[in-house]
Design a protein around this motif. Structure first.
Motif, short mmCIF file in Angstrom:
data_model
loop_
_atom_site.label_atom_id
_atom_site.label_comp_id
_atom_site.label_asym_id
_atom_site.label_seq_id
_atom_site.Cartn_x
_atom_site.Cartn_y
_atom_site.Cartn_z
N THR A 25 0.84 -1.20 0.00
CA THR A 25 0.00 0.00 0.00
C THR A 25 0.88 1.25 0.00
N PRO A 26 1.46 1.60 -1.15
CA PRO A 26 2.39 2.73 -1.21
C PRO A 26 1.75 4.05 -0.78
N GLU A 27 0.50 4.26 -1.11
CA GLU A 27 -0.15 5.50 -0.73
C GLU A 27 -0.29 5.60 0.79
N ALA A 28 -0.65 4.51 1.41
CA ALA A 28 -0.78 4.50 2.87
C ALA A 28 0.57 4.73 3.53
N LEU A 29 1.62 4.15 2.95
CA LEU A 29 2.96 4.35 3.51
C LEU A 29 3.37 5.82 3.41
N LEU A 30 3.16 6.43 2.25
CA LEU A 30 3.50 7.84 2.10
C LEU A 30 2.68 8.71 3.05
N GLN A 31 1.44 8.37 3.23
CA GLN A 31 0.59 9.11 4.15
C GLN A 31 1.11 8.99 5.59
N GLN A 32 1.55 7.81 5.97
CA GLN A 32 2.11 7.60 7.31
C GLN A 32 3.42 8.39 7.48
N ILE A 33 4.25 8.35 6.47
CA ILE A 33 5.52 9.07 6.54
C ILE A 33 5.26 10.56 6.68
N ALA A 34 4.35 11.09 5.85
CA ALA A 34 4.01 12.51 5.90
C ALA A 34 3.49 12.90 7.28
N ALA A 35 2.66 12.04 7.86
CA ALA A 35 2.11 12.33 9.19
C ALA A 35 3.23 12.35 10.24
N GLN A 36 4.17 11.43 10.13
CA GLN A 36 5.29 11.39 11.07
C GLN A 36 6.19 12.61 10.91
N VAL A 37 6.42 13.03 9.67
CA VAL A 37 7.23 14.24 9.43
C VAL A 37 6.53 15.45 10.04
N ASP A 38 5.23 15.54 9.87
CA ASP A 38 4.47 16.66 10.43
C ASP A 38 4.52 16.70 11.96
N MET A 39 4.77 15.58 12.58
CA MET A 39 4.80 15.51 14.04
C MET A 39 6.15 15.94 14.63
N ILE A 40 7.15 16.10 13.78
CA ILE A 40 8.47 16.52 14.27
C ILE A 40 8.36 17.98 14.71
N GLU A 41 8.66 18.24 15.95
CA GLU A 41 8.46 19.58 16.52
C GLU A 41 9.52 20.58 16.10
N GLU A 42 10.77 20.15 16.06
CA GLU A 42 11.86 21.08 15.72
C GLU A 42 11.84 21.32 14.21
N ILE A 43 11.55 22.55 13.80
CA ILE A 43 11.29 22.87 12.39
C ILE A 43 12.48 22.58 11.48
N GLU A 44 13.68 22.87 11.95
CA GLU A 44 14.87 22.61 11.12
C GLU A 44 15.03 21.12 10.84
N GLU A 45 14.82 20.32 11.87
CA GLU A 45 14.89 18.86 11.72
C GLU A 45 13.77 18.39 10.78
N GLN A 46 12.59 18.96 10.95
CA GLN A 46 11.46 18.59 10.11
C GLN A 46 11.75 18.88 8.64
N ARG A 47 12.32 20.05 8.38
CA ARG A 47 12.65 20.42 7.00
C ARG A 47 13.68 19.48 6.40
N ASN A 48 14.75 19.22 7.14
CA ASN A 48 15.82 18.37 6.63
C ASN A 48 15.34 16.95 6.37
N ILE A 49 14.56 16.42 7.29
CA ILE A 49 14.04 15.06 7.11
C ILE A 49 13.07 15.03 5.93
N SER A 50 12.28 16.07 5.79
CA SER A 50 11.34 16.16 4.68
C SER A 50 12.08 16.11 3.34
N VAL A 51 13.19 16.83 3.24
CA VAL A 51 13.98 16.82 2.01
C VAL A 51 14.50 15.42 1.73
N CYS A 52 15.04 14.79 2.75
CA CYS A 52 15.58 13.44 2.57
C CYS A 52 14.49 12.44 2.18
#
Length: 127
Positions: A25-52
């Protein structure tokens, strides 16, 4: 056998690797990843992980699917993205300046000697 997405989703630093995990279920996996990225509180870390995440996910998933689930604004604001963007702008400016110089040389030669042969034009543009 691929890594288990559940384990990779549990640690923010491993989220980019989660995008490469095997899933039915690739769509569900991407949705889970996106939700986890959104939960990262430190914005710089969130941005860097999002890029990766986006870089690695682009190896496996269609660009349109990525756009549905991943926030491009985070990627655009990341220092890595900004550095790449600035490098691209710098290269573009350098190429534009070089092209402008070549056009000026060709224009001056045309005034001075008339028609500039295509071979000479190519040689000027390659230098």
């Amino acid at each position: 056998m691929g890594a288990r997405p559940t384990f990779l989703l549990a640690t923010p630093g491993l989220l980019p690797l989660a995008a490469l995990a095997q899933t039915n279920t690739p769509e569900a996996l991407l949705q889970q990843i996106a939700a986890q990225v959104d939960m990262i509180e430190e914005i710089e870390e969130q941005r860097n992980i999002s890029v990766c995440v986006e870089v690695l996910a682009s190896l496996k998933f269609d660009r349109n699917l990525l756009k549905q689930y991943l926030r491009e604004d985070l990627m655009r604001e990341s220092p890595i993205y900004q550095e790449i963007l600035q490098e691209g702008v710098h290269r573009g400016l350098q190429q534009g300046l070089q092209q402008g110089k070549c056009e000026t040389v060709i224009r001056l030669l045309t005034r001075r000697i008339g028609i500039v042969k295509p071979e000479l034009r190519s040689e000027i543009q390659l230098s």
